[in-house]
Write a protein that holds these residues in place. Sequence first.
Motif, short mmCIF file in Angstrom:
data_model
loop_
_atom_site.label_atom_id
_atom_site.label_comp_id
_atom_site.label_asym_id
_atom_site.label_seq_id
_atom_site.Cartn_x
_atom_site.Cartn_y
_atom_site.Cartn_z
N ARG A 39 -10.78 5.78 17.45
CA ARG A 39 -11.28 6.64 16.39
C ARG A 39 -10.20 7.63 15.95
O ARG A 39 -10.03 7.88 14.75
N ALA A 40 -9.46 8.19 16.90
CA ALA A 40 -8.40 9.13 16.56
C ALA A 40 -7.28 8.44 15.79
O ALA A 40 -6.74 8.99 14.84
N THR A 41 -6.92 7.22 16.20
CA THR A 41 -5.86 6.49 15.50
C THR A 41 -6.27 6.17 14.08
O THR A 41 -5.47 6.28 13.14
N ALA A 42 -7.52 5.76 13.89
CA ALA A 42 -8.02 5.48 12.55
C ALA A 42 -7.98 6.72 11.68
O ALA A 42 -7.57 6.67 10.50
N ALA A 43 -8.39 7.86 12.23
CA ALA A 43 -8.37 9.11 11.47
C ALA A 43 -6.93 9.49 11.10
O ALA A 43 -6.66 9.91 9.97
N ALA A 44 -6.00 9.32 12.04
CA ALA A 44 -4.60 9.63 11.76
C ALA A 44 -4.07 8.73 10.64
O ALA A 44 -3.33 9.18 9.76
N GLY A 45 -4.47 7.45 10.67
CA GLY A 45 -4.04 6.54 9.61
C GLY A 45 -4.51 7.00 8.25
O GLY A 45 -3.75 6.98 7.26
N ARG A 46 -5.78 7.41 8.17
CA ARG A 46 -6.30 7.91 6.89
C ARG A 46 -5.56 9.16 6.44
O ARG A 46 -5.17 9.28 5.27
N LEU A 47 -5.35 10.10 7.36
CA LEU A 47 -4.72 11.36 7.00
C LEU A 47 -3.26 11.19 6.60
O LEU A 47 -2.75 11.93 5.76
N LEU A 48 -2.58 10.23 7.22
CA LEU A 48 -1.15 10.05 6.98
C LEU A 48 -0.83 8.89 6.06
O LEU A 48 0.34 8.63 5.77
N GLY A 49 -1.85 8.16 5.61
CA GLY A 49 -1.61 7.03 4.74
C GLY A 49 -1.00 5.83 5.44
O GLY A 49 -0.24 5.06 4.84
N LEU A 50 -1.32 5.66 6.73
CA LEU A 50 -0.80 4.55 7.52
C LEU A 50 -1.86 3.45 7.64
O LEU A 50 -3.04 3.73 7.80
N SER A 51 -1.42 2.21 7.63
CA SER A 51 -2.29 1.09 7.92
C SER A 51 -2.51 1.00 9.43
O SER A 51 -1.56 1.10 10.21
N THR A 52 -3.77 0.84 9.86
CA THR A 52 -4.07 0.76 11.28
C THR A 52 -4.93 -0.46 11.57
O THR A 52 -5.78 -0.86 10.77
N VAL A 53 -4.70 -1.04 12.75
CA VAL A 53 -5.48 -2.18 13.23
C VAL A 53 -5.94 -1.83 14.65
O VAL A 53 -5.14 -1.42 15.49
N GLY A 54 -7.22 -2.03 14.90
CA GLY A 54 -7.77 -1.81 16.23
C GLY A 54 -8.20 -3.12 16.85
O GLY A 54 -9.06 -3.82 16.29
N VAL A 55 -7.59 -3.47 17.98
CA VAL A 55 -8.00 -4.66 18.73
C VAL A 55 -9.05 -4.21 19.72
O VAL A 55 -8.79 -3.40 20.60
#
Length: 307
Positions: free
Chosen positions: A80-96
Amino acid sequence: MSDNGGMTALDVLRPRLPSPLREVRDDRFERHGVRLLLKRDDLVHPELIGNKWRKLAPNLAAAAGRPVVTFGGAYSNHLRATAAAGRLLGLSTVGVVRGHELAGRPLNPSLARCAADGMRLRFVDRATYRRKTEPAVLAALLRDCDAENAYVVPEGGSNAAAVRACRELGAELGDRADVVAVACGTGGTLAGLAAGLAPGRRALGVPVLKGGFLDGDIRRLQQAAFGGPRGAWWLDDRFHFGGYARVSPALDAFAADFERRHGVPVERLYVAKALYALLALTEEGAFPRGTTLAAVITGRPFPERTL
Protein backbone atom coordinates in the motif's frame (compact mmCIF):
# COMPACT_ATOMS: atom_id res chain seq x y z
CA MET A 1 15.33 10.70 -7.60
CA SER A 2 15.77 14.01 -9.41
CA ASP A 3 13.16 14.09 -12.19
CA ASN A 4 11.33 16.98 -10.47
CA GLY A 5 13.64 19.90 -11.17
CA GLY A 6 16.37 18.55 -8.89
CA MET A 7 13.97 17.59 -6.13
CA THR A 8 14.49 14.35 -4.28
CA ALA A 9 11.83 11.94 -3.04
CA LEU A 10 12.41 13.47 0.40
CA ASP A 11 11.58 16.95 -0.91
CA VAL A 12 8.45 15.89 -2.79
CA LEU A 13 6.96 13.70 -0.06
CA ARG A 14 7.73 16.06 2.86
CA PRO A 15 8.18 13.61 5.74
CA ARG A 16 7.87 14.75 9.35
CA LEU A 17 11.23 13.84 10.83
CA PRO A 18 12.19 13.18 13.50
CA SER A 19 8.88 11.60 14.39
CA PRO A 20 7.32 12.66 17.72
CA LEU A 21 8.18 10.88 20.95
CA ARG A 22 5.64 11.10 23.78
CA GLU A 23 5.21 9.51 27.18
CA VAL A 24 1.94 7.86 28.10
CA ARG A 25 0.88 7.33 31.70
CA ASP A 26 -0.32 3.76 32.11
CA ASP A 27 -0.83 2.27 35.56
CA ARG A 28 -0.18 -1.25 34.25
CA PHE A 29 3.43 -0.24 33.58
CA GLU A 30 3.80 2.28 36.39
CA ARG A 31 2.99 -0.26 39.11
CA HIS A 32 6.16 -2.09 38.02
CA GLY A 33 8.23 1.12 38.03
CA VAL A 34 8.42 1.21 34.22
CA ARG A 35 7.84 4.22 31.95
CA LEU A 36 6.33 3.87 28.47
CA LEU A 37 7.12 6.13 25.52
CA LEU A 38 5.52 5.99 22.08
CA LYS A 39 7.71 6.74 19.06
CA ARG A 40 5.03 8.02 16.68
CA ASP A 41 6.44 6.90 13.36
CA ASP A 42 2.82 6.65 12.19
CA LEU A 43 2.97 10.45 11.89
CA VAL A 44 5.99 10.60 9.55
CA HIS A 45 3.80 10.87 6.44
CA PRO A 46 0.03 10.62 5.93
CA GLU A 47 0.36 7.87 3.30
CA LEU A 48 3.86 6.40 3.64
CA ILE A 49 3.48 5.43 7.26
CA GLY A 50 6.40 5.11 9.64
CA ASN A 51 8.98 2.51 8.83
CA LYS A 52 7.56 2.26 5.30
CA TRP A 53 8.78 5.79 4.63
CA ARG A 54 12.17 5.05 6.14
CA LYS A 55 12.67 1.90 4.07
CA LEU A 56 11.14 3.13 0.81
CA ALA A 57 12.85 6.52 0.54
CA PRO A 58 16.35 5.20 -0.37
CA ASN A 59 14.86 2.63 -2.72
CA LEU A 60 12.72 5.21 -4.50
CA ALA A 61 15.80 7.35 -4.94
CA ALA A 62 17.70 4.36 -6.37
CA ALA A 63 14.84 3.60 -8.77
CA ALA A 64 15.60 6.92 -10.47
CA GLY A 65 12.23 7.09 -12.20
CA ARG A 66 12.09 3.47 -13.36
CA PRO A 67 9.03 1.31 -12.67
CA VAL A 68 9.11 -0.29 -9.22
CA VAL A 69 8.22 -3.95 -8.67
CA THR A 70 7.75 -5.26 -5.15
CA PHE A 71 6.13 -8.10 -3.22
CA GLY A 72 3.69 -8.71 -0.39
CA GLY A 73 0.70 -10.52 0.99
CA ALA A 74 -2.92 -9.56 0.47
CA TYR A 75 -2.88 -7.20 3.48
CA SER A 76 0.62 -5.81 3.01
CA ASN A 77 1.24 -2.32 4.39
CA HIS A 78 4.36 -2.26 2.23
CA LEU A 79 2.40 -2.76 -0.99
CA ARG A 80 0.00 0.00 0.00
CA ALA A 81 2.84 2.41 0.82
CA THR A 82 4.63 1.63 -2.45
CA ALA A 83 1.46 2.21 -4.44
CA ALA A 84 0.88 5.54 -2.68
CA ALA A 85 4.49 6.60 -3.36
CA GLY A 86 4.02 5.72 -7.03
CA ARG A 87 0.94 7.93 -7.27
CA LEU A 88 2.60 10.82 -5.44
CA LEU A 89 5.83 10.63 -7.46
CA GLY A 90 4.38 9.64 -10.83
CA LEU A 91 6.09 6.23 -10.81
CA SER A 92 4.72 3.04 -12.32
CA THR A 93 4.38 0.32 -9.67
CA VAL A 94 3.70 -3.41 -9.80
CA GLY A 95 2.78 -5.50 -6.77
CA VAL A 96 3.40 -9.24 -6.86
CA VAL A 97 0.85 -10.65 -4.43
CA ARG A 98 1.20 -13.96 -2.60
CA GLY A 99 -1.74 -16.26 -3.35
CA HIS A 100 -4.40 -16.61 -6.04
CA GLU A 101 -6.89 -13.90 -6.85
CA LEU A 102 -10.39 -15.11 -6.04
CA ALA A 103 -12.34 -15.10 -9.30
CA GLY A 104 -15.47 -13.01 -9.13
CA ARG A 105 -14.62 -11.64 -5.69
CA PRO A 106 -13.75 -7.97 -5.09
CA LEU A 107 -10.28 -7.06 -3.88
CA ASN A 108 -9.91 -6.63 -0.15
CA PRO A 109 -9.75 -2.96 0.99
CA SER A 110 -5.94 -2.96 1.19
CA LEU A 111 -5.41 -4.25 -2.36
CA ALA A 112 -8.26 -2.09 -3.64
CA ARG A 113 -6.37 0.92 -2.29
CA CYS A 114 -3.23 -0.26 -4.13
CA ALA A 115 -5.17 -0.57 -7.38
CA ALA A 116 -6.80 2.84 -6.90
CA ASP A 117 -3.31 4.32 -6.52
CA GLY A 118 -2.32 2.87 -9.89
CA MET A 119 -0.44 -0.27 -8.82
CA ARG A 120 -0.74 -3.21 -11.20
CA LEU A 121 -1.34 -6.37 -9.19
CA ARG A 122 0.05 -9.75 -10.23
CA PHE A 123 -1.10 -12.73 -8.15
CA VAL A 124 1.18 -15.76 -7.93
CA ASP A 125 0.79 -19.11 -6.23
CA ARG A 126 2.53 -19.60 -2.90
CA ALA A 127 5.12 -22.04 -4.24
CA THR A 128 6.28 -19.52 -6.85
CA TYR A 129 6.18 -16.72 -4.31
CA ARG A 130 8.53 -18.60 -1.97
CA ARG A 131 11.06 -18.80 -4.82
CA LYS A 132 10.73 -15.17 -5.89
CA THR A 133 14.35 -14.29 -5.05
CA GLU A 134 15.77 -17.02 -7.29
CA PRO A 135 17.18 -15.27 -10.39
CA ALA A 136 15.32 -17.41 -12.94
CA VAL A 137 12.00 -17.14 -11.10
CA LEU A 138 12.40 -13.38 -10.61
CA ALA A 139 13.29 -12.88 -14.28
CA ALA A 140 10.19 -14.83 -15.34
CA LEU A 141 8.00 -12.75 -13.01
CA LEU A 142 9.40 -9.51 -14.41
CA ARG A 143 8.79 -10.69 -17.98
CA ASP A 144 5.25 -11.71 -17.07
CA CYS A 145 4.66 -8.24 -15.57
CA ASP A 146 6.21 -6.53 -18.64
CA ALA A 147 8.64 -4.87 -16.25
CA GLU A 148 12.06 -6.23 -17.18
CA ASN A 149 13.70 -2.82 -16.72
CA ALA A 150 12.11 -2.26 -13.32
CA TYR A 151 13.78 -1.55 -10.00
CA VAL A 152 12.99 -4.43 -7.65
CA VAL A 153 12.26 -3.74 -4.00
CA PRO A 154 12.19 -6.88 -1.81
CA GLU A 155 9.25 -7.97 0.31
CA GLY A 156 8.66 -5.53 3.15
CA GLY A 157 11.17 -3.14 1.59
CA SER A 158 14.00 -4.75 3.58
CA ASN A 159 17.39 -4.53 1.90
CA ALA A 160 20.75 -3.02 2.80
CA ALA A 161 19.73 0.52 1.78
CA ALA A 162 16.56 0.29 3.86
CA VAL A 163 18.42 -1.03 6.90
CA ARG A 164 20.91 1.81 6.74
CA ALA A 165 18.01 4.29 6.54
CA CYS A 166 16.32 2.74 9.58
CA ARG A 167 19.47 3.37 11.60
CA GLU A 168 18.21 6.96 11.91
CA LEU A 169 15.20 5.69 13.87
CA GLY A 170 17.54 4.51 16.62
CA ALA A 171 19.56 7.71 16.45
CA GLU A 172 16.41 9.82 16.90
CA LEU A 173 15.70 8.05 20.19
CA GLY A 174 19.13 8.91 21.56
CA ASP A 175 19.34 8.03 25.24
CA ARG A 176 15.61 8.49 25.93
CA ALA A 177 14.77 4.77 26.24
CA ASP A 178 16.52 1.71 27.62
CA VAL A 179 14.56 -0.79 25.52
CA VAL A 180 12.87 -0.05 22.18
CA ALA A 181 10.29 -2.48 20.83
CA VAL A 182 9.17 -2.85 17.22
CA ALA A 183 6.95 -5.41 15.53
CA CYS A 184 8.78 -7.34 12.81
CA GLY A 185 7.69 -8.76 9.49
CA THR A 186 10.89 -9.04 7.44
CA GLY A 187 13.24 -7.66 10.11
CA GLY A 188 14.70 -4.69 8.24
CA THR A 189 13.45 -2.05 10.65
CA LEU A 190 14.82 -3.90 13.68
CA ALA A 191 18.18 -4.45 11.96
CA GLY A 192 18.58 -0.71 11.37
CA LEU A 193 17.01 0.42 14.65
CA ALA A 194 19.42 -1.67 16.70
CA ALA A 195 22.37 -0.27 14.76
CA GLY A 196 21.33 3.31 15.51
CA LEU A 197 20.65 3.00 19.24
CA ALA A 198 22.99 4.58 21.77
CA PRO A 199 25.43 2.27 23.58
CA GLY A 200 23.79 0.32 26.38
CA ARG A 201 20.33 0.48 24.78
CA ARG A 202 18.58 -2.63 23.42
CA ALA A 203 16.03 -3.31 20.71
CA LEU A 204 13.26 -5.87 21.08
CA GLY A 205 11.75 -7.41 17.96
CA VAL A 206 8.25 -8.88 18.12
CA PRO A 207 7.74 -11.15 15.08
CA VAL A 208 4.21 -11.10 13.66
CA LEU A 209 4.73 -14.34 11.71
CA LYS A 210 5.24 -17.84 12.99
CA GLY A 211 8.37 -19.77 12.11
CA GLY A 212 11.29 -18.50 14.16
CA PHE A 213 13.31 -17.64 11.03
CA LEU A 214 13.93 -13.93 11.60
CA ASP A 215 17.10 -14.23 13.65
CA GLY A 216 19.13 -15.35 10.64
CA ASP A 217 17.42 -12.86 8.32
CA ILE A 218 18.29 -9.94 10.60
CA ARG A 219 21.90 -11.05 10.86
CA ARG A 220 22.11 -11.29 7.07
CA LEU A 221 20.56 -7.83 6.66
CA GLN A 222 23.07 -6.30 9.08
CA GLN A 223 25.90 -8.06 7.28
CA ALA A 224 24.73 -6.62 3.96
CA ALA A 225 24.17 -3.12 5.37
CA PHE A 226 27.11 -2.73 7.76
CA GLY A 227 29.48 -5.62 7.11
CA GLY A 228 28.63 -7.34 10.40
CA PRO A 229 26.48 -7.25 13.57
CA ARG A 230 25.47 -3.90 15.01
CA GLY A 231 23.76 -3.04 18.27
CA ALA A 232 22.04 -5.16 20.91
CA TRP A 233 18.75 -6.81 19.98
CA TRP A 234 16.66 -9.86 20.69
CA LEU A 235 13.43 -11.45 19.49
CA ASP A 236 10.44 -12.73 21.43
CA ASP A 237 8.41 -15.09 19.24
CA ARG A 238 5.48 -15.57 21.63
CA PHE A 239 3.23 -12.77 20.45
CA HIS A 240 2.31 -13.51 16.82
CA PHE A 241 -1.23 -14.58 17.87
CA GLY A 242 -1.35 -17.34 15.29
CA GLY A 243 0.66 -15.72 12.51
CA TYR A 244 0.49 -12.89 10.01
CA ALA A 245 -2.86 -11.09 9.73
CA ARG A 246 -4.17 -13.11 12.70
CA VAL A 247 -5.89 -11.07 15.42
CA SER A 248 -7.44 -12.90 18.34
CA PRO A 249 -10.37 -11.48 20.34
CA ALA A 250 -7.97 -10.95 23.27
CA LEU A 251 -5.56 -8.92 21.12
CA ASP A 252 -8.37 -6.86 19.62
CA ALA A 253 -9.76 -6.12 23.10
CA PHE A 254 -6.29 -5.13 24.33
CA ALA A 255 -5.81 -2.75 21.38
CA ALA A 256 -9.26 -1.19 21.81
CA ASP A 257 -8.54 -0.64 25.50
CA PHE A 258 -5.17 0.96 24.73
CA GLU A 259 -6.90 3.30 22.27
CA ARG A 260 -9.44 4.34 24.91
CA ARG A 261 -6.77 4.90 27.53
CA HIS A 262 -4.37 6.94 25.42
CA GLY A 263 -6.20 8.27 22.34
CA VAL A 264 -3.76 6.58 19.97
CA PRO A 265 -5.06 4.49 17.05
CA VAL A 266 -3.59 0.98 17.37
CA GLU A 267 -2.97 -0.95 14.16
CA ARG A 268 -3.78 -4.59 14.88
CA LEU A 269 -1.46 -6.68 12.67
CA TYR A 270 1.82 -5.18 13.92
CA VAL A 271 1.57 -2.42 16.51
CA ALA A 272 -0.89 -4.16 18.83
CA LYS A 273 1.39 -7.18 19.06
CA ALA A 274 4.42 -5.06 20.03
CA LEU A 275 2.45 -3.18 22.71
CA TYR A 276 0.96 -6.42 24.05
CA ALA A 277 4.45 -7.94 24.24
CA LEU A 278 5.80 -4.98 26.21
CA LEU A 279 2.99 -5.22 28.74
CA ALA A 280 3.34 -9.00 29.08
CA LEU A 281 7.09 -8.75 29.59
CA THR A 282 6.63 -5.94 32.11
CA GLU A 283 4.17 -8.05 34.09
CA GLU A 284 6.61 -10.98 33.95
CA GLY A 285 9.26 -8.80 35.62
CA ALA A 286 11.53 -8.74 32.55
CA PHE A 287 12.45 -5.07 33.08
CA PRO A 288 13.99 -3.69 36.30
CA ARG A 289 12.26 -0.83 38.07
CA GLY A 290 13.38 2.46 36.57
CA THR A 291 13.42 1.09 33.01
CA THR A 292 12.13 3.33 30.23
CA LEU A 293 10.50 1.49 27.35
CA ALA A 294 9.69 2.85 23.92
CA ALA A 295 7.30 1.29 21.43
CA VAL A 296 7.70 2.22 17.77
CA ILE A 297 4.23 2.93 16.34
CA THR A 298 4.88 1.85 12.78
CA GLY A 299 1.40 2.17 11.32
CA ARG A 300 -2.24 3.13 11.68
CA PRO A 301 -5.40 1.04 11.39
CA PHE A 302 -6.66 0.49 7.85
CA PRO A 303 -9.15 1.59 6.72
CA GLU A 304 -8.41 4.76 8.64
CA ARG A 305 -10.63 5.59 11.59
CA THR A 306 -10.64 8.33 14.16
CA LEU A 307 -11.05 8.00 17.91
